[in-house]
Design a protein around this motif. Sequence first.
Motif: not given
Length: 53
Positions: A7-8, A10, A41-42, A45
């Motif tokens: 979800d972005g 940190s 992380r991309g 997601a």
Amino acid sequence: MARLAADGLSNREIAERLFLSPRTVTTHLYRIYPKVGVKSRGELAAMMAERSF
């Protein structure tokens, strides 16, 4: 933890929500990525959106 990363958030934000240290979050994510076959992380997601986790 993986959902929050996807979800972005940190590592610091995840740690605050889960009452952990940011270092613990880093360690867990480092171990999760190879298990689900992603490198960022991309990618995490995208994979989670694709599979509706």
